[in-house]
Design an enzyme around this catalytic site. Structure first.
Site, PDB file in Angstrom:
ATOM      1  N   GLY A   4       0.795  -1.229   0.000  1.00 51.99           N
ATOM      2  CA  GLY A   4       0.000   0.000   0.000  1.00 51.99           C
ATOM      3  C   GLY A   4       0.819   1.265   0.000  1.00 51.99           C
ATOM      4  O   GLY A   4       0.382   2.296   0.521  1.00 51.99           O
ATOM      5  N   ALA A   5       1.981   1.229  -0.618  1.00 52.95           N
ATOM      6  CA  ALA A   5       2.885   2.389  -0.585  1.00 52.95           C
ATOM      7  C   ALA A   5       2.649   3.348  -1.740  1.00 52.95           C
ATOM      8  O   ALA A   5       3.486   4.208  -2.006  1.00 52.95           O
ATOM      9  CB  ALA A   5       4.336   1.914  -0.584  1.00 52.95           C
ATOM     10  N   THR A  45       0.255   5.466  -1.688  1.00 56.66           N
ATOM     11  CA  THR A  45      -0.393   6.654  -1.121  1.00 56.66           C
ATOM     12  C   THR A  45      -0.168   6.704   0.389  1.00 56.66           C
ATOM     13  O   THR A  45       0.260   5.718   1.002  1.00 56.66           O
ATOM     14  CB  THR A  45      -1.919   6.626  -1.423  1.00 56.66           C
ATOM     15  OG1 THR A  45      -2.511   7.847  -1.012  1.00 56.66           O
ATOM     16  CG2 THR A  45      -2.596   5.472  -0.705  1.00 56.66           C
ATOM     17  N   GLY A  46      -0.447   7.856   0.987  1.00 53.53           N
ATOM     18  CA  GLY A  46      -0.492   7.993   2.439  1.00 53.53           C
ATOM     19  C   GLY A  46       0.781   7.639   3.180  1.00 53.53           C
ATOM     20  O   GLY A  46       1.899   7.939   2.744  1.00 53.53           O
ATOM     21  N   GLY A  78       2.214   4.769   3.694  1.00 52.47           N
ATOM     22  CA  GLY A  78       3.108   3.863   2.974  1.00 52.47           C
ATOM     23  C   GLY A  78       3.993   4.588   1.986  1.00 52.47           C
ATOM     24  O   GLY A  78       5.180   4.285   1.853  1.00 52.47           O
ATOM     25  N   TYR A  84     -13.254  -3.081  11.539  1.00 55.13           N
ATOM     26  CA  TYR A  84     -11.909  -2.518  11.427  1.00 55.13           C
ATOM     27  C   TYR A  84     -11.142  -2.722  12.730  1.00 55.13           C
ATOM     28  O   TYR A  84      -9.972  -3.132  12.718  1.00 55.13           O
ATOM     29  CB  TYR A  84     -12.001  -1.032  11.088  1.00 55.13           C
ATOM     30  CG  TYR A  84     -10.659  -0.327  11.023  1.00 55.13           C
ATOM     31  CD1 TYR A  84      -9.766  -0.589   9.986  1.00 55.13           C
ATOM     32  CD2 TYR A  84     -10.285   0.588  12.004  1.00 55.13           C
ATOM     33  CE1 TYR A  84      -8.537   0.042   9.918  1.00 55.13           C
ATOM     34  CE2 TYR A  84      -9.056   1.226  11.944  1.00 55.13           C
ATOM     35  CZ  TYR A  84      -8.186   0.949  10.904  1.00 55.13           C
ATOM     36  OH  TYR A  84      -6.964   1.579  10.850  1.00 55.13           O
TER      37      TYR A  84
END
Length: 316
Positions: free
Chosen positions: A46-47, A49-50, A52, A200
């Protein structure tokens, strides 16, 4: 009416004045190690965006060969291009990984193992939050499937490469909301009762229990593992909740940037002397306490065994 207006004006004027101090306070800890990473290989899920993406940027700036493992390859390529320009490091690569599909996870691992002889840092960063009820390609409830089982399988498939590259580290991004999470073994797929908020929380508890049990099983291998709470971060993770999106905007002075949110992941990936704390939980770049459920060794072992059964793997 005029009095109320005056009070509101004074209040917002006060907030404007103190906002820099508030931001500094809520920014949290900072990874202060100067460790450089030439020749080291890193995988971050997940790198694109955000948190990551900022984690990848920092590790690339230290000379690592960084693999951005993400579902959206076009977005990943855009992030990688930006990072390569920023860091002057051409070794930022993008590979497709869909954590909601075990076939994709296995395909990623197979290709990576054929391409790389070493792996020094694995950061299980990707996640979903507050999704409407749905199931993954393999029939798992989405939060459980992506946030826990997907990373569980990925770590299993890459573990031998981590061992031969030791000292190596696995960092699992969890959350403070694990405190209200619970592992419902009788209804792991939330088919009887579902709350997207609690789903979650349950998955974030699973991340910590996984880290705890993994550390126990990795003793003596030179591979250590850590769970982290990044803080309340301005990111795309809240996109499924319009309420949270609104709150994030209203309380922006109290919300971390993605760069600030990446600091604890970086600390656990890089800081010297953390080996004795393998299996522990970190927030703001320091060890912090976990809920009683997150300290339950019996639950951790049972979740491990159930996860192996669900995924059809044998992991002793």
């Amino acid at each position: 009416m005029l009095v109320t207006l005056g009070l509101l004006t004074s209040f917002f004027s006060f907030l404007y004045v103190v906002a820099p101090s508030i931001r500094k306070f809520f920014a949290g800890g900072v990874c202060r190690t100067n460790v450089q990473l030439p020749g080291k290989v890193v995988v971050i899920t997940g790198a694109n965006t955000g948190i990551g993406k900022e984690t990848a940027r920092e590790l690339a700036s230290r000379g690592a060969r960084v693999y951005i493992a993400c579902r959206d390859v076009l977005k990943g390529e855009s992030a990688a291009s930006e990072i390569r320009v920023d860091t002057k490091n051409s070794q930022v690569l993008v590979r497709k990984l869909d954590l909601s599909d075990t076939k994709s996870i296995r395909a990623f691992a197979e290709a990576f193992l054929a391409e790389e002889k070493q792996l020094h840092i694995l950061i299980n960063n990707a996640g979903v939050m507050m999704c409407p009820y749905s199931k993954t390609a393999d029939g798992f409830e989405t939060h459980l499937g992506v946030n826990h089982l997907g990373h569980f399988l990925l770590t299993y498939l890459l573990l031998e490469r981590l061992k031969v590259s030791a000292p190596a580290r696995v960092v699992n991004v969890s959350s403070v909301v694990h405190h209200i999470g619970k592992i419902h073994f009788h209804d792991l797929q939330s088919e009887k009762r579902y709350s997207r908020g609690f789903a979650y929380c349950h998955s974030k508890l699973a991340n910590i229990l996984f880290t705890r049990e993994l550390a126990k099983r990795l003793q003596g291998t030179g591979v250590t593992t850590y769970a982290v709470h990044p803080g309340v971060v301005r990111s795309e993770l809240v996109r499924h909740s319009s309420l949270l999106c609104l709150l994030w905007r209203l309380f922006s002075p109290f919300v971390k940037t993605a760069r600030e949110g990446a600091q604890t992941s970086l600390h656990c990936a890089l800081a010297e002397g953390l080996e004795p704390l393998s299996g522990k939980y970190f927030s703001d770049c320091k060890r912090t306490w976990v809920s009683p459920r997150a300290r339950n060794n019996r639950t951790a072992e049972r979740l491990w065994n159930v996860s192996c059964e669900l995924l059809g793997i044998r992991w002793q």
